[in-house]
Design a protein around this motif. Structure first.
Motif, PDB file in Angstrom:
ATOM      1  N   UNK A 105      12.220  57.056 -38.536  1.00 30.41           N
ATOM      2  CA  UNK A 105      11.534  57.094 -39.643  1.00 30.41           C
ATOM      3  C   UNK A 105      12.486  56.802 -40.973  1.00 30.41           C
ATOM      4  N   UNK A 106      12.213  56.340 -41.847  1.00 31.55           N
ATOM      5  CA  UNK A 106      12.960  56.376 -43.194  1.00 31.55           C
ATOM      6  C   UNK A 106      12.871  57.718 -43.939  1.00 31.55           C
ATOM      7  N   UNK A 107      11.815  58.442 -43.758  1.00 27.03           N
ATOM      8  CA  UNK A 107      11.782  59.879 -44.110  1.00 27.03           C
ATOM      9  C   UNK A 107      12.748  60.622 -43.587  1.00 27.03           C
ATOM     10  N   UNK A 108      13.056  60.527 -42.313  1.00 30.61           N
ATOM     11  CA  UNK A 108      14.210  61.371 -41.787  1.00 30.61           C
ATOM     12  C   UNK A 108      15.454  60.952 -42.236  1.00 30.61           C
ATOM     13  N   UNK A 109      15.802  59.679 -42.603  1.00 34.58           N
ATOM     14  CA  UNK A 109      17.145  59.418 -43.235  1.00 34.58           C
ATOM     15  C   UNK A 109      17.037  59.981 -44.615  1.00 34.58           C
ATOM     16  N   UNK A 110      16.114  59.870 -45.248  1.00 38.19           N
ATOM     17  CA  UNK A 110      16.069  60.312 -46.558  1.00 38.19           C
ATOM     18  C   UNK A 110      16.420  61.573 -46.701  1.00 38.19           C
ATOM     19  N   UNK A 111      15.902  62.344 -45.693  1.00 47.93           N
ATOM     20  CA  UNK A 111      16.090  63.921 -45.974  1.00 47.93           C
ATOM     21  C   UNK A 111      17.461  64.336 -45.409  1.00 47.93           C
ATOM     22  N   UNK A 112      18.248  63.426 -44.528  1.00 46.92           N
ATOM     23  CA  UNK A 112      19.426  63.676 -44.376  1.00 46.92           C
ATOM     24  C   UNK A 112      20.301  63.194 -45.477  1.00 46.92           C
ATOM     25  N   UNK A 113      20.039  62.217 -46.346  1.00 44.45           N
ATOM     26  CA  UNK A 113      20.678  61.870 -47.228  1.00 44.45           C
ATOM     27  C   UNK A 113      20.728  62.762 -48.363  1.00 44.45           C
ATOM     28  N   UNK A 114      19.406  63.241 -48.788  1.00 41.39           N
ATOM     29  CA  UNK A 114      19.265  64.328 -49.775  1.00 41.39           C
ATOM     30  C   UNK A 114      20.156  65.503 -49.345  1.00 41.39           C
ATOM     31  N   UNK A 115      20.199  66.012 -48.146  1.00 43.40           N
ATOM     32  CA  UNK A 115      20.918  67.236 -47.701  1.00 43.40           C
ATOM     33  C   UNK A 115      22.472  66.912 -47.973  1.00 43.40           C
ATOM     34  N   UNK A 116      23.003  65.880 -47.447  1.00 45.94           N
ATOM     35  CA  UNK A 116      24.269  65.504 -47.973  1.00 45.94           C
ATOM     36  C   UNK A 116      24.696  65.511 -49.432  1.00 45.94           C
ATOM     37  N   UNK A 117      23.778  64.950 -50.058  1.00 43.93           N
ATOM     38  CA  UNK A 117      24.118  64.944 -51.533  1.00 43.93           C
ATOM     39  C   UNK A 117      23.821  66.301 -52.304  1.00 43.93           C
ATOM     40  N   UNK A 118      22.890  67.031 -51.698  1.00 43.38           N
ATOM     41  CA  UNK A 118      22.746  68.365 -51.990  1.00 43.38           C
ATOM     42  C   UNK A 118      24.213  69.210 -51.822  1.00 43.38           C
ATOM     43  N   UNK A 119      24.961  68.902 -51.014  1.00 45.17           N
ATOM     44  CA  UNK A 119      26.367  69.727 -50.799  1.00 45.17           C
ATOM     45  C   UNK A 119      27.424  68.790 -51.512  1.00 45.17           C
ATOM     46  N   UNK A 120      27.108  67.700 -51.973  1.00 41.88           N
ATOM     47  CA  UNK A 120      28.280  67.085 -52.589  1.00 41.88           C
ATOM     48  C   UNK A 120      28.135  67.315 -54.332  1.00 41.88           C
ATOM     49  N   UNK A 121      26.868  67.085 -54.602  1.00 43.68           N
ATOM     50  CA  UNK A 121      26.843  67.095 -56.366  1.00 43.68           C
ATOM     51  C   UNK A 121      25.271  67.390 -56.505  1.00 43.68           C
ATOM     52  N   UNK A 122      24.815  68.288 -57.255  1.00 42.06           N
ATOM     53  CA  UNK A 122      23.477  68.804 -57.536  1.00 42.06           C
ATOM     54  C   UNK A 122      22.771  67.926 -58.325  1.00 42.06           C
ATOM     55  N   UNK A 123      23.589  67.352 -59.305  1.00 43.38           N
ATOM     56  CA  UNK A 123      22.914  66.319 -60.283  1.00 43.38           C
ATOM     57  C   UNK A 123      22.438  65.024 -59.483  1.00 43.38           C
ATOM     58  N   UNK A 124      23.442  64.581 -58.402  1.00 42.21           N
ATOM     59  CA  UNK A 124      23.066  63.343 -57.583  1.00 42.21           C
ATOM     60  C   UNK A 124      22.006  64.039 -56.618  1.00 42.21           C
ATOM     61  N   UNK A 125      21.812  65.004 -56.275  1.00 40.03           N
ATOM     62  CA  UNK A 125      20.777  65.526 -55.465  1.00 40.03           C
ATOM     63  C   UNK A 125      19.581  65.378 -56.060  1.00 40.03           C
ATOM     64  N   UNK A 126      19.614  65.774 -57.406  1.00 37.70           N
ATOM     65  CA  UNK A 126      18.253  65.861 -58.006  1.00 37.70           C
ATOM     66  C   UNK A 126      17.945  64.375 -58.482  1.00 37.70           C
ATOM     67  N   UNK A 127      18.550  63.662 -58.715  1.00 38.91           N
ATOM     68  CA  UNK A 127      18.427  62.077 -58.880  1.00 38.91           C
ATOM     69  C   UNK A 127      17.711  61.600 -57.783  1.00 38.91           C
ATOM     70  N   UNK A 128      18.397  61.720 -56.578  1.00 41.37           N
ATOM     71  CA  UNK A 128      17.993  61.216 -55.555  1.00 41.37           C
ATOM     72  C   UNK A 128      16.622  61.820 -54.955  1.00 41.37           C
TER      73      UNK A 128
END
Length: 158
Positions: A105-128
């Motif tokens: 499901x796209x929801x699972x991929x979205x959670x993975x992407x959010x998790x990656x962004x959270x570790x990369x850049x907090x602003x990018x995470x909030x945007x996503x």
């Protein structure tokens, strides 16, 4: 490899790195004609299709490029290197494939992407997260930011 800047037919490899357990080769190249430098990636072509199930039930083939575009969009105008996003996309793809499922499901991929962004850049995470989690009001937004601040404080204290 053809130069994407001037179109010269030949370029030279100046650096090669392997990642994702040898399934990806990153090559820095230089054009002898215009001196432009650029990066190419060689990936192992996986056999068998992986399908993504959308929210409305439609299915489409897994497309790594869509993940990278989503990550890039979240990181627009932020100091995040494309290589960092490529590595994040590699990890997401590996996790998706390691599920062993033919459909995800796209929801699972979205959670993975959010998790990656959270570790990369907090602003990018909030945007996503604001798009992915479909924030509909300011309180949803402030709640997510408060969570980030709590995590930061907990991490600082140990």
């Amino acid at each position: 490899m053809k130069c994407p800047i001037c179109g010269a037919a030949e370029t030279r490899v100046i650096e090669t790195r392997s990642s994702d357990e040898g399934r990806v080769n990153r090559r820095r190249r230089e054009c002898p004609e215009c001196s432009a430098r650029f990066t190419t990636y060689e990936r192992l072509e996986e056999k068998g299709y992986l399908w993504v199930v959308k929210k409305d039930g439609r299915r489409e083939a897994f497309d790594r490029a869509k993940i990278i575009r989503g990550l890039q969009h979240a990181c627009e105008k932020l100091p995040v290197a494309l290589e960092t996003l490529e590595e994040a996309a590699d990890r997401i793809e590996e996790r998706v494939r390691s599920t062993g499922q033919g459909e995800i499901p796209t929801a699972m991929i979205g959670e993975m992407a959010a998790e990656e962004l959270r570790g990369i850049n907090k602003v990018a995470y909030v945007r996503f997260a604001s798009v992915y989690k479909e924030f509909t009001d300011i309180s949803s937004f402030t709640h997510e930011i408060a969570r980030l601040l709590d995590d930061k404080e907990a991490h600082r204290n140990g």
